[in-house]
Design an enzyme around this catalytic site. Structure first.
Site, mmCIF file in Angstrom:
data_model
loop_
_atom_site.group_PDB
_atom_site.id
_atom_site.type_symbol
_atom_site.label_atom_id
_atom_site.label_comp_id
_atom_site.label_asym_id
_atom_site.label_seq_id
_atom_site.Cartn_x
_atom_site.Cartn_y
_atom_site.Cartn_z
ATOM 1 N N ASP A 1 0.868 -1.180 0.000
ATOM 2 C CA ASP A 1 0.000 0.000 0.000
ATOM 3 C C ASP A 1 0.905 1.231 0.000
ATOM 4 O OD1 ASP A 1 -2.049 1.751 0.309
ATOM 5 O OD2 ASP A 1 -2.915 0.785 2.076
ATOM 6 N N ASP B 1 -2.826 2.502 -6.090
ATOM 7 C CA ASP B 1 -1.719 2.498 -5.125
ATOM 8 C C ASP B 1 -1.653 1.261 -4.243
ATOM 9 O OD1 ASP B 1 -3.901 2.979 -3.504
ATOM 10 O OD2 ASP B 1 -2.707 4.125 -2.090
ATOM 11 N N GLU B 2 -2.325 0.194 -4.629
ATOM 12 C CA GLU B 2 -2.400 -0.991 -3.784
ATOM 13 C C GLU B 2 -2.341 -2.246 -4.631
ATOM 14 O OE1 GLU B 2 -5.745 -1.942 -1.079
ATOM 15 O OE2 GLU B 2 -5.947 0.241 -1.041
#
Length: 365
Positions: free
Chosen positions: A16, A114-115
């Site tokens: 993350d 973003d993960e």
DNA sequence: CTCTGCCTTAC
DNA sequence: CCAGGTAGGCAGAG
């Protein structure tokens, strides 16, 4: 015959990126580092009408977090740096990071910009080795992209995700199978995927505050309260069980776009003009993926912020902008007949996307 | 299967 | 007076 992989204890990593949008901007503008940074989505109405998308930790200390209005943020942090979202920048950084992550396992499951999850089962023999690999990954991302992230490692996606959130920013948390129940027990129920405000409140009323409380509720009670799928999930998740595989997915299953109107209105022509613009945007995305679609929705958000949708499914797929426009117009007209009240935001979305082999663009139906 | 509303997830 | 944009999933009705 069951596949031997399914029986095997897995080692899953979840990565993350830390305060991603704001961190990208810090890297882009080194002079703002150390100051509160607030990333804003301007609605296009008044000067500061809009919402905060994300903020860095300096801003969060002042109470500026995702979701609050920009005006509120300016009151809380007068000296902060306010920047508009720059999706292209974040997308480019994301590609760099995901590229690095792909070097660590055969497939990654990207959850958002973003993960991502990564199955390390075939790459390492135990959790200690996984930890070393994660350190290397974090280091590589820092060296090559100059960004920090938080990583969680566990026996399944659920635990890996909660672990990545456990220590932030720049964290690394490893939860071995035998530690799972102890790790989960004292955590808030909202730490579980699928438990937000509504579900959390309902669980509180049942006397459930932390995860161990929920793990003790009978499954039929959970199913009665939350329905089959969710009840089952809550029971399993609160016991640390999650068998869902890490699956590579390519592209989204829907393409949509929604905007805020300059002012609330129920005037057909204004709404249709907006729809034409959105149709073009959606069409571009559709074309770039070379797909067709069978369903199209009109999304309306009224002045009281309630969401309404109207959907239409066609007998066969289409892939041209005209069909998007025409069908969307039909939906708008029929919606306004039923709901003649002013709208705040409008949008369209296409779904039921299909692979288009042939390149003929004969309008169907 | 289709449609709508609702919930969630953050960024 | 103020509240953005995007996507996935489920329930329940038809």
């Amino acid at each position: 015959m069951s596949n031997s992989n399914e029986r095997k204890n897995r080692i899953i990593l979840h990565m993350d990126m830390d305060y991603f949008f704001a961190q990208c901007e810090e890297r882009e503008h080194p002079e703002i580092k150390g100051k509160p940074v607030v990333i804003c989505v301007y609605s296009g109405r008044g000067g500061d009408s809009g919402a905060v998308s994300t903020s860095n930790y300096e801003a969060r200390k002042l109470g500026v977090k995702a979701g609050i209005s920009i005006n509120q943020a300016k009151k809380l942090a007068q000296d902060a740096v306010f920047l508009p979202v720059n999706r292209e920048l974040y997308h480019n950084r994301s590609e760099e990071v995901m590229g690095i992550l792909k070097g660590y396992c055969d497939k990654i499951e990207q959850e958002s910009v973003d993960e991502a999850y990564c199955d390390l089962t075939e790459k390492v023999t135990d959790f200690e080795e996984a930890r070393l690999l994660a350190l290397k990954l974090k280091d590589e991302i820092r060296q090559l992209v100059d960004l920090t992230c938080s990583v969680g490692i566990g026996p399944n996606k659920l635990i890996a995700k909660i672990a990545s959130d456990y220590q932030k920013p720049d964290g690394l948390t490893v939860i071995r199978s035998e530690e799972v129940l102890h790790f989960l027990a004292p955590l808030k129920i909202t730490d579980l995927i699928g438990v937000g405000k509504k579900t959390g409140e309902k669980l509180n009323e049942l006397g459930v505050k932390i995860i161990v409380d929920m793990s003790k509720l009978p499954i039929d009670r959970l199913i009665r309260e939350f329905g089959q799928a969710k009840g089952l999930w809550l029971k399993q998740a609160s016991n640390g069980i999650d068998d869902s595989p890490v699956e590579e997915r390519q592209g989204t299953e829907q393409i949509g776009r929604i905007i805020t109107l300059k002012e609330n209105t129920n005037e057909l022509q204004i709404i249709l003009d907006a729809i034409d613009q959105l149709s073009g945007d959606v069409y571009m995305k559709l074309q770039s993926r070379n797909l067709g679609f069978k369903s199209i929705s009109f999304i309306a958000i009224s002045a009281d912020l309630k969401t309404h949708t109207k959907t239409l499914t066609m007998g066969g797929p289409a892939k041209d902008v005209e069909t998007i426009r025409i069908k969307a117009h039909e939906l708008v007209k029929s919606f306004l007949l039923e709901h003649p009240n002013p709208l705040r935001r409008v949008g369209i979305r296409i779904s039921n996307l299909v692979e288009e082999k042939g390149q003929k663009t004969l309008g169907d139906y």
